[in-house]
Design an enzyme around this catalytic site. Structure first.
Site, PDB file in Angstrom:
ATOM      1  N   PHE A 113      14.067 -19.222  -6.572  1.00  0.00           N
ATOM      2  CA  PHE A 113      15.317 -19.337  -5.835  1.00  0.00           C
ATOM      3  C   PHE A 113      16.005 -20.639  -6.234  1.00  0.00           C
ATOM      4  O   PHE A 113      15.366 -21.540  -6.780  1.00  0.00           O
ATOM      5  CB  PHE A 113      15.038 -19.356  -4.318  1.00  0.00           C
ATOM      6  CG  PHE A 113      15.846 -18.375  -3.539  1.00  0.00           C
ATOM      7  CD1 PHE A 113      15.481 -17.049  -3.475  1.00  0.00           C
ATOM      8  CD2 PHE A 113      16.987 -18.783  -2.855  1.00  0.00           C
ATOM      9  CE1 PHE A 113      16.220 -16.135  -2.754  1.00  0.00           C
ATOM     10  CE2 PHE A 113      17.738 -17.877  -2.130  1.00  0.00           C
ATOM     11  CZ  PHE A 113      17.358 -16.549  -2.074  1.00  0.00           C
ATOM     12  N   GLN A 162      28.267 -24.725   4.652  1.00  0.00           N
ATOM     13  CA  GLN A 162      27.972 -24.175   3.336  1.00  0.00           C
ATOM     14  C   GLN A 162      28.914 -23.010   3.038  1.00  0.00           C
ATOM     15  O   GLN A 162      29.054 -22.095   3.843  1.00  0.00           O
ATOM     16  CB  GLN A 162      26.522 -23.698   3.272  1.00  0.00           C
ATOM     17  CG  GLN A 162      26.130 -23.250   1.880  1.00  0.00           C
ATOM     18  CD  GLN A 162      24.610 -23.178   1.715  1.00  0.00           C
ATOM     19  OE1 GLN A 162      23.975 -22.225   2.160  1.00  0.00           O
ATOM     20  NE2 GLN A 162      24.038 -24.189   1.104  1.00  0.00           N
ATOM     21  N   HIS A 199      30.357 -20.175  -0.102  1.00  0.00           N
ATOM     22  CA  HIS A 199      30.072 -19.497  -1.367  1.00  0.00           C
ATOM     23  C   HIS A 199      31.418 -19.161  -2.003  1.00  0.00           C
ATOM     24  O   HIS A 199      32.306 -18.690  -1.303  1.00  0.00           O
ATOM     25  CB  HIS A 199      29.251 -18.239  -1.107  1.00  0.00           C
ATOM     26  CG  HIS A 199      28.677 -17.659  -2.356  1.00  0.00           C
ATOM     27  ND1 HIS A 199      29.449 -16.983  -3.273  1.00  0.00           N
ATOM     28  CD2 HIS A 199      27.420 -17.689  -2.850  1.00  0.00           C
ATOM     29  CE1 HIS A 199      28.677 -16.613  -4.279  1.00  0.00           C
ATOM     30  NE2 HIS A 199      27.441 -17.021  -4.051  1.00  0.00           N
ATOM     31  N   LEU A 243      29.394 -11.017   0.544  1.00  0.00           N
ATOM     32  CA  LEU A 243      29.160 -11.857  -0.622  1.00  0.00           C
ATOM     33  C   LEU A 243      29.151 -11.068  -1.945  1.00  0.00           C
ATOM     34  O   LEU A 243      28.621  -9.967  -2.018  1.00  0.00           O
ATOM     35  CB  LEU A 243      27.805 -12.551  -0.444  1.00  0.00           C
ATOM     36  CG  LEU A 243      27.642 -13.895  -1.131  1.00  0.00           C
ATOM     37  CD1 LEU A 243      28.589 -14.929  -0.563  1.00  0.00           C
ATOM     38  CD2 LEU A 243      26.208 -14.365  -0.979  1.00  0.00           C
ATOM     39  N   GLU A 286      27.127 -14.712  -7.895  1.00  0.00           N
ATOM     40  CA  GLU A 286      27.550 -15.482  -9.066  1.00  0.00           C
ATOM     41  C   GLU A 286      27.248 -14.742 -10.366  1.00  0.00           C
ATOM     42  O   GLU A 286      27.858 -15.013 -11.399  1.00  0.00           O
ATOM     43  CB  GLU A 286      26.771 -16.808  -9.066  1.00  0.00           C
ATOM     44  CG  GLU A 286      27.628 -18.031  -9.111  1.00  0.00           C
ATOM     45  CD  GLU A 286      26.898 -19.257  -8.557  1.00  0.00           C
ATOM     46  OE1 GLU A 286      27.545 -20.038  -7.864  1.00  0.00           O
ATOM     47  OE2 GLU A 286      25.681 -19.410  -8.812  1.00  0.00           O
ATOM     48  N   ARG A 294      29.343 -24.271  -8.221  1.00  0.00           N
ATOM     49  CA  ARG A 294      29.986 -23.649  -7.060  1.00  0.00           C
ATOM     50  C   ARG A 294      31.072 -24.510  -6.434  1.00  0.00           C
ATOM     51  O   ARG A 294      32.151 -24.022  -6.101  1.00  0.00           O
ATOM     52  CB  ARG A 294      28.947 -23.347  -5.989  1.00  0.00           C
ATOM     53  CG  ARG A 294      28.279 -22.024  -6.199  1.00  0.00           C
ATOM     54  CD  ARG A 294      27.353 -21.722  -5.055  1.00  0.00           C
ATOM     55  NE  ARG A 294      26.577 -20.531  -5.388  1.00  0.00           N
ATOM     56  CZ  ARG A 294      25.667 -20.004  -4.600  1.00  0.00           C
ATOM     57  NH1 ARG A 294      25.403 -20.556  -3.432  1.00  0.00           N
ATOM     58  NH2 ARG A 294      25.012 -18.925  -4.957  1.00  0.00           N
ATOM     59  N   HIS A 352      29.503 -19.741   5.154  1.00  0.00           N
ATOM     60  CA  HIS A 352      28.206 -19.087   5.177  1.00  0.00           C
ATOM     61  C   HIS A 352      27.228 -19.678   6.199  1.00  0.00           C
ATOM     62  O   HIS A 352      26.499 -18.941   6.846  1.00  0.00           O
ATOM     63  CB  HIS A 352      27.608 -19.170   3.779  1.00  0.00           C
ATOM     64  CG  HIS A 352      26.360 -18.375   3.580  1.00  0.00           C
ATOM     65  ND1 HIS A 352      26.283 -17.028   3.851  1.00  0.00           N
ATOM     66  CD2 HIS A 352      25.131 -18.734   3.138  1.00  0.00           C
ATOM     67  CE1 HIS A 352      25.062 -16.594   3.575  1.00  0.00           C
ATOM     68  NE2 HIS A 352      24.346 -17.607   3.158  1.00  0.00           N
ATOM     69  N   ARG A 394      22.334 -27.109   2.625  1.00  0.00           N
ATOM     70  CA  ARG A 394      21.059 -26.430   2.837  1.00  0.00           C
ATOM     71  C   ARG A 394      20.553 -25.759   1.565  1.00  0.00           C
ATOM     72  O   ARG A 394      21.313 -25.160   0.821  1.00  0.00           O
ATOM     73  CB  ARG A 394      21.203 -25.370   3.938  1.00  0.00           C
ATOM     74  CG  ARG A 394      19.968 -24.547   4.138  1.00  0.00           C
ATOM     75  CD  ARG A 394      20.082 -23.600   5.312  1.00  0.00           C
ATOM     76  NE  ARG A 394      21.070 -22.550   5.144  1.00  0.00           N
ATOM     77  CZ  ARG A 394      20.897 -21.465   4.375  1.00  0.00           C
ATOM     78  NH1 ARG A 394      19.776 -21.313   3.682  1.00  0.00           N
ATOM     79  NH2 ARG A 394      21.830 -20.547   4.300  1.00  0.00           N
TER      80      ARG A 394
END
Lengths: 590, 240
Positions: free
Chosen positions: A119, A240, A242, A252, A255, A286, A353, A393
């Site tokens: 991740f 946060q 996106h 969402l 990417e 981002r 988000h 985060r």
């Protein structure tokens, strides 16, 4: 208005991951516990989490909690408290294994262990190379986790009050917390829930923004209640985002679409990223991409009737590539944008988000007002700020936060309740009357503002003035606008005056919570004149003196917003872990 | 697949009932102007609520994972957030989920539905001492849970089942039985026999007559009938 009263050892507000994890501990300790939730527990927003929950189990390759800790501190841009981060990362393997014992259907390795996947930002050996740390149940980890926790609570006979909206926190003159007052949606009746210990696990307030991945229910109820009760909110400027959520819907878009060759275009069809990032273009990081998108929209080059989004274009790609590499995105795009990306571009907008800030707590889940523990009050999960996420985060640390701090607050409450005398103190009538007056105001207001329109004005203001990239003048204007909108929020009018399942009334009350979060966000963001993590300002650019615009000399500190007088105070970041060496400050780069 | 949409006016017939003022329920004719960005039935309901704030329905995630906005849409149960407005014949007739008591408008009392879910003991029972690490399960054993654990408890299936309509207090219903098999199929659970005992009854399991409405309406494409069949097989093999 007649108000019934019920008494418990513990009251938990919110039945998502954090609330239900705490409930397991309390109910299994034999204490009389009530869980109040405005939705049936498995409808809480934890259900929407996808990727995984982090824990250094090392099931596929070596991992260590100190590496997880390092990644979390770095991800937080050093704003996270290192005692809480150590506690969380060290506890992670145990709470994840407990969840497995509760019946969580994790995917498995060939050896039969919990499956772990790589991740973003998860590295081995202090930032060296990617590591498999995210424990997953397909791409439905949150759903599997929430259901497993509900099931464990069914086993523990936890008492749920489903479809009740908590209205306000009840405090004694000395500040201790005595419980909450709540409204039953089905009957419209109001009840006082008195308890020795009260936990808020009410989730985030992503619905302050126009475009959000969050559910309708994410209205910051606990955060708003805490603010009204005089408790400060910590680090609320950090949200946060996106870059590519479906415009309007907020769902969402990964990417990976740009990885396959997708291009972002403005209203005139221009590939605008060439101007902002000549080398990486659409595959810049981002924050750079989101900043560019917001600039295009603010300067009038956005698409659509309201010029409020840009287009993500993959129509130049071969249809076979899209069907093979991006089938899920095609499905989402067709479902939620009404657009087949083979034929037409997808409308996208930077999408809110996650709320990094919240009700200030220590790692025991105790709520602290500038270092002073508020007796009887606890908070955990997205509504709380321990602070483990700091300014940004790390992916999968949200589900971990729910488990670790849900459990630690539950244990703290058990200890606290067992030391408390049996007799409960008197609840001051004034505390009850304040909440009743709010409901009565909503029930009787005439000639006021429309709830949906006022909420939309707030969401548009937050999106344009405190979005993924912040501008000094826009922030200042945003403060004035939000304070203006607040006046309308206090005068909303509902046409439906009925008692049974009056969702118009619920939405008006939720808006009163949202506006507290919006104010805290706007004022804290306006005041923080550096760039750090998710808070990036045009007047705090990347310079040799302040790499990435971060100013540790002046701003390595937590913001505390107090509702009374919109006062801002600051408290130091705890750079001292519990047992290991501090992760020393350095410039953040991946 | 949805086509590119335009601003349009859509006609609805919506079941309305407010116990505070209505002696009986009625179908309300109402139209709503939609923007091109309004794709899903839930978008239209949100617009309708902006027009008449007394219209009551449940909703939360708006992406088909929380299970809040189940309702009867032109005669078939489904989730408002996953249903394309333009795929529906007008006037779009919305009613509450059938077979459960209506509280108000599109909101039903789901007590009986959850009672049946709770009746199957929806949690893993394992009385061996808790190990320090995870209980092991092979990928193949784990795969047995696919198609079972993804249920969102929206109640589309149980409230489309005639057997559940007739005996909601006695027949567990497709959602509850799917959950029952989810725990039977879990190698970590040690109570298969007790779980089968709990269902060995003329009503609890055997009122399923494989009408398969449940399969037809499930918004997550799950198959409760198949799970029920597997439970029946286990009962048979246990009897011989």
């Amino acid at each position: 208005m007649k108000v019934a009263k019920r008494t418990f050892d513990a009251v938990i507000v919110g039945a998502g991951g954090a609330g239900m994890r705490a409930a397991v501990t309390l109910a299994e300790s034999g204490l009389k516990t009530a869980v109040i939730s405005k939705v049936f527990p498995t409808r809480s927003h934890t259900v929407a989490a996808q990727g995984g929950v982090s824990a250094s189990l090392g099931n596929s390759e070596p991992d260590h909690w100190t590496w997880h800790m390092y990644d979390t501190v770095k991800g937080s841009d050093w704003l996270g408290d290192q005692d809480a981060i150590e506690f969380m990362c060290k506890q992670a393997p145990q709470v994840v294994v407990e969840l497995e014992h509760y019946g969580m259907p994790f995917d498995r390795t060939d050896e039969g262990k919990i499956y772990q996947r790589p991740f973003g930002g998860h590295m081995s050996n202090f930032g060296e190379k990617p590591v498999r740390r995210a424990c997953a149940a397909a791409d439905r980890t949150g759903h599997a986790m929430l259901h497993a926790l509900y099931q464990r609570n069914v086993r523990a006979n936890t008492q749920f009050f489903v479809e009740w909206l908590a209205l306000d926190l009840l405090r004694a003159p000395d500040g201790r917390v005595l419980g909450v007052i709540a409204l039953e949606m089905e009957t419209g009746e109001i009840t006082v829930f008195q308890a020795k210990a009260t936990l808020f696990a009410t989730g985030g307030a992503g619905r302050i923004y126009y475009s959000s991945t969050n559910a309708f229910i994410n209205t910051g109820d606990g955060v708003g209640m805490a603010a009204r009760a005089g408790i400060p909110l910590e680090d609320m400027e950090f949200w946060q985002f996106h870059p590519t959520g479906v415009a309007g819907a907020g769902v969402l878009i990964t990417e990976g679409v740009r990885g396959e060759g997708g291009i972002l275009r403005n209203a005139s069809g221009e590939r605008f990223m060439e101007r902002y990032a000549p080398n990486a273009k659409d595959l810049a990081s981002r924050d750079v991409v989101s900043r560019a998108m917001v600039t295009e929209i603010n300067e009038g080059r956005g698409c659509g009737p309201a010029q409020d989004h840009v287009m993500l274009d993959i129509t130049h790609l071969d249809a076979d590539v899209i069907n093979k590499r991006l089938p899920g995105i095609r499905e989402i795009s067709i479902q939620f944008a009404g657009v087949d990306p083979i034929k037409a571009p997808i409308p996208v907008v930077p999408t809110c988000h996650y709320q990094m800030g919240g009700i200030p707590t220590n790692y025991h889940g105790e709520v602290v007002d500038y270092g002073n523990v508020i007796p009887g009050f606890y908070a955990a999960g997205e509504c709380a700020c321990a602070s483990v996420h700091g300014a940004n985060r790390l992916g999968t640390n949200s589900l971990l936060d729910l488990l670790v701090f849900g459990k630690s607050s539950g244990e703290s409450m058990v200890d606290f309740i067992r030391k408390e005398p049996a007799a409960l103190p008197e609840i001051p009538q004034g505390e009850i009357d304040k909440a009743l007056a709010r409901v009565n105001r909503v029930n009787t207001q005439t000639g006021g503002a429309d709830v949906a329109q006022t909420r939309l004005a707030m969401q548009r203001t937050m999106q344009n003035h405190a979005g993924v990239f912040r501008f000094k003048d826009m922030l200042q204007q945003g403060v004035d606008k939000i304070l203006d909108i607040e006046k309308q929020v206090q005068q909303t009018e509902i046409k439906d005056k009925s008692q049974v399942w009056n969702t118009a009334r619920i939405e008006a009350l939720e808006l009163e919570n949202l506006i507290e979060v919006a104010k805290a966000t706007m004022l804290s963001a306006n005041a923080r004149t550096e760039s750090r993590g998710a808070h990036v300002r045009d007047d705090a650019p990347d310079t040799p003196e302040h790499p990435n615009g971060r100013d540790d000399q002046n701003w390595l500190k937590h913001s505390l917003w107090y509702r009374d007088g919109n006062r801002l105070e600051y408290k130091p970041v705890n750079l001292n872990p519990l047992t290991v060496q501090s992760v020393a400050l350095k410039t953040r780069a991946y | 697949m949805a086509t590119t949409s335009i601003a349009r006016t859509v006609q609805f017939k919506i079941y309305r009932y407010d116990p505070d003022k209505d002696a009986a329920p009625y179908l309300q004719d109402i139209t709503v102007d939609l923007d091109p960005s309004d794709r899903k039935l839930l978008d239209a309901l949100t617009k309708l609520k902006g027009k008449d704030d007394s219209l009551s329905f449940r909703r939360s995630c708006r992406e088909g994972v929380c299970g809040s906005d189940a309702m009867n849409i032109n005669g078939k149960n489904g989730l408002a957030c996953l249903t394309d407005i333009d795929s529906l014949a007008q006037p779009i007739t919305l009613r509450p989920l059938p077979g459960l008591p209506v509280i108000r408008d599109l909101i039903v009392d789901m007590t009986q539905f959850f009672k049946q879910y709770h009746s199957i003991k929806p949690y893993v029972v394992n009385n061996t001492p808790v190990p320090e690490r995870e209980r092991l399960q092979t990928p193949e054993q784990r795969e047995e849970l696919n198609g079972l654990y993804e249920c969102i408890l929206c109640a589309c299936c149980s409230t489309s089942c005639p057997s559940f309509w007739w005996n909601p207090d006695k027949f567990v219903g497709p959602a509850g039985l799917l959950a029952a098999y989810r725990f039977i199929a879990d190698t970590r659970d040690e109570e298969t026999n007790e779980r089968l005992d709990n269902l060995e009854d003329p009503y609890r399991l055997f009122r399923c007559h494989t009408i398969m409405n449940c399969v037809d309406v499930c918004p997550k494409h799950l198959n409760p009938t198949k799970a029920i069949g597997k439970i029946k097989e286990l009962m048979l093999s246990r009897a011989v």
